[in-house]
Design an enzyme around this catalytic site. Structure first.
Site, PDB file in Angstrom:
ATOM      1  N   ARG A   1      10.742 -29.431  -7.694  1.00  0.00           N
ATOM      2  CA  ARG A   1      11.868 -28.788  -7.008  1.00  0.00           C
ATOM      3  C   ARG A   1      11.771 -27.266  -7.136  1.00  0.00           C
ATOM      4  NH1 ARG A   1      17.347 -32.102  -8.811  1.00  0.00           N
ATOM      5  NH2 ARG A   1      16.938 -34.054  -7.680  1.00  0.00           N
TER       6      ARG A   1
ATOM      7  N   PRO B   1      14.920 -43.263   1.722  1.00  0.00           N
ATOM      8  CA  PRO B   1      14.011 -43.876   2.699  1.00  0.00           C
ATOM      9  C   PRO B   1      14.227 -43.410   4.135  1.00  0.00           C
ATOM     10  CG  PRO B   1      14.837 -45.524   1.164  1.00  0.00           C
ATOM     11  CD  PRO B   1      15.626 -44.286   0.902  1.00  0.00           C
ATOM     12  N   THR B   2      15.463 -43.214   4.547  1.00  0.00           N
ATOM     13  CA  THR B   2      15.725 -42.867   5.952  1.00  0.00           C
ATOM     14  C   THR B   2      15.132 -41.514   6.299  1.00  0.00           C
ATOM     15  OG1 THR B   2      17.749 -44.173   5.970  1.00  0.00           O
ATOM     16  CG2 THR B   2      17.502 -42.509   7.690  1.00  0.00           C
TER      17      THR B   2
ATOM     18  N   ALA C   1      17.382 -51.451  -6.460  1.00  0.00           N
ATOM     19  CA  ALA C   1      17.640 -52.882  -6.588  1.00  0.00           C
ATOM     20  C   ALA C   1      18.454 -53.370  -5.388  1.00  0.00           C
ATOM     21  CB  ALA C   1      18.393 -53.166  -7.882  1.00  0.00           C
TER      22      ALA C   1
ATOM     23  N   ALA D   1      12.932 -39.651   4.473  1.00  0.00           N
ATOM     24  CA  ALA D   1      11.491 -39.623   4.215  1.00  0.00           C
ATOM     25  C   ALA D   1      10.719 -40.248   5.371  1.00  0.00           C
ATOM     26  CB  ALA D   1      11.183 -40.350   2.913  1.00  0.00           C
TER      27      ALA D   1
ATOM     28  N   GLU E   1       0.823  -1.207   0.000  1.00  0.00           N
ATOM     29  CA  GLU E   1       0.000   0.000   0.000  1.00  0.00           C
ATOM     30  C   GLU E   1       0.859   1.260   0.000  1.00  0.00           C
ATOM     31  OE1 GLU E   1      -1.934  -2.788   3.115  1.00  0.00           O
ATOM     32  OE2 GLU E   1      -0.004  -2.549   2.111  1.00  0.00           O
TER      33      GLU E   1
ATOM     34  N   ASP F   1      25.330 -40.370  -3.698  1.00  0.00           N
ATOM     35  CA  ASP F   1      24.908 -39.979  -5.042  1.00  0.00           C
ATOM     36  C   ASP F   1      25.517 -38.667  -5.541  1.00  0.00           C
ATOM     37  OD1 ASP F   1      23.293 -42.211  -4.950  1.00  0.00           O
ATOM     38  OD2 ASP F   1      21.493 -41.102  -4.375  1.00  0.00           O
TER      39      ASP F   1
END
Length: 338
Positions: A187, A271-272, A166, A274, A56, A203
């Site tokens: 993302r 997995p850990t 796998a 999450a 404003e 990774d």
């Protein structure tokens, strides 16, 4: 919208567009349009971040006193009623001699709310626009005000039999290019992206949003959860926004992220991590990519969630199902969002 002129409806839509020019952070994104008594646009403004003039005041600064007097201010959020880094917008509007104020979302703050009442008490005509649209604009910010933490989306990809990798740990790629492209858009839509140190070490992810044809797509801030350090050679050191580190106390770390202006967090850390967010009740939305493949073996997409009996299962509400190439996207919300 009852009680709103055509010019004011147009100004409301324009104010929402202007609001999105401002940064996401500890303050909400707010836009404002000032109209003359006959409905002409006199000035526009938006909030450019903490410590800068509110929308404003930004708009009023572009007017002469004569232009502002008797005008209508159309704002996406109720004018504030307190003094922080800047003064109260309600007072600024009164001092400018504005005759009418149209606003959408109500200010939820205990200290900052009450601007509409103050204006009305001083004789200004105050009208409420579409509250739902106004609230949708700042939904993530409102979530932070209510909970004190960012809204958390937990994402994973899995085979049809619930495996994330796998037996030897290899996981590139379970899903196809369409699903992976969707991940990059997700993302970019979040303020921050979280992984664990295990994922960084295994990774070496970039954690950038890479969208074809959009080289300037917004980038999330990487947040690495865990106690181990990030190697000096890690790709994260080359991230355009740097990265943050966080410990294992998830709720405390989320409060710190919210204090730093992060409204949404995309958990993409395996997995850990999450499972830790879900187990702690800190996952608000789930985004799961189901690939039509079977892997078997021990590498499940989630670890222990603290569910001992069927009565303790964590029920979800599915909000979206979509085919992405050969894969299936499933989006769901947890009880915190219901």
């Amino acid at each position: 919208m009852a009680g709103i002129s055509g010019a004011e409806q147009g100004a409301t839509a324009r104010a929402r567009e202007l609001a999105l020019r401002g940064p996401r952070g500890v303050n909400p994104q707010v836009g404002a349009v000032v109209l003359s008594p006959d409905g002409r646009v006199l000035a526009e403004g938006w909030h450019r971040g903490a410590g800068t003039p509110h929308a404003e005041v930004d708009a009023l600064s572009r007017l002469t006193p004569a232009e502002a007097r008797g005008a209508t201010a159309v704002v996406t959020l109720e004018p504030c009623n307190h003094t922080g880094r800047t003064g109260p917008c309600a007072v600024a509007l009164l001092d400018a001699g504005v005759a009418r104020v149209v606003y959408a979302a109500a200010d939820p703050g205990d200290a900052s709310s009450g601007g509409a009442q103050r204006l009305a008490a001083a004789g200004v005509e105050v009208v409420r626009a579409d509250e739902a649209e106004g609230a949708a604009l700042i939904a993530d910010w409102l979530f932070v005000q209510r909970t004190g933490r960012p809204r958390v989306t937990v994402k994973w990809a899995q085979s049809l039999d619930g495996r994330a990798a796998a037996a030897d740990g290899s996981s590139r790629w379970i899903t196809g290019p369409e699903a992976r492209a969707h991940v990059h858009r997700e993302r970019s839509a979040h303020d921050a992206i979280a992984v664990g140190t295990g994922t960084v070490l295994a990774d070496d992810p970039q954690l950038t949003a890479r969208i074809e044809g959009e080289p300037d797509a917004p980038q999330p801030i990487p947040v690495v959860f865990g106690e181990r350090g990030v190697p000096g050679s890690a790709a994260l050191h080359r991230h355009p926004r740097g990265f943050r580190t966080a410990g294992h106390e998830l709720e405390r770390e989320l409060f710190a992220l919210a204090a730093a202006g992060i409204q949404t967090l995309y958990v993409e850390g395996g997995p850990t991590l999450a499972s830790a967010f879900i187990r702690a009740g800190l996952a608000d939305r789930l985004t799961v990519y189901l690939a039509p493949t079977l892997l078997g073996g021990p590498r499940t997409a989630l670890d222990d969630l603290g569910v001992g009996t069927i009565d303790e299962q964590r029920r979800l509400t599915v909000t979206r199902l979509e085919q992405l190439g050969r894969d299936l996207l499933v989006e769901a919300t947890t009880e915190s969002e219901q």
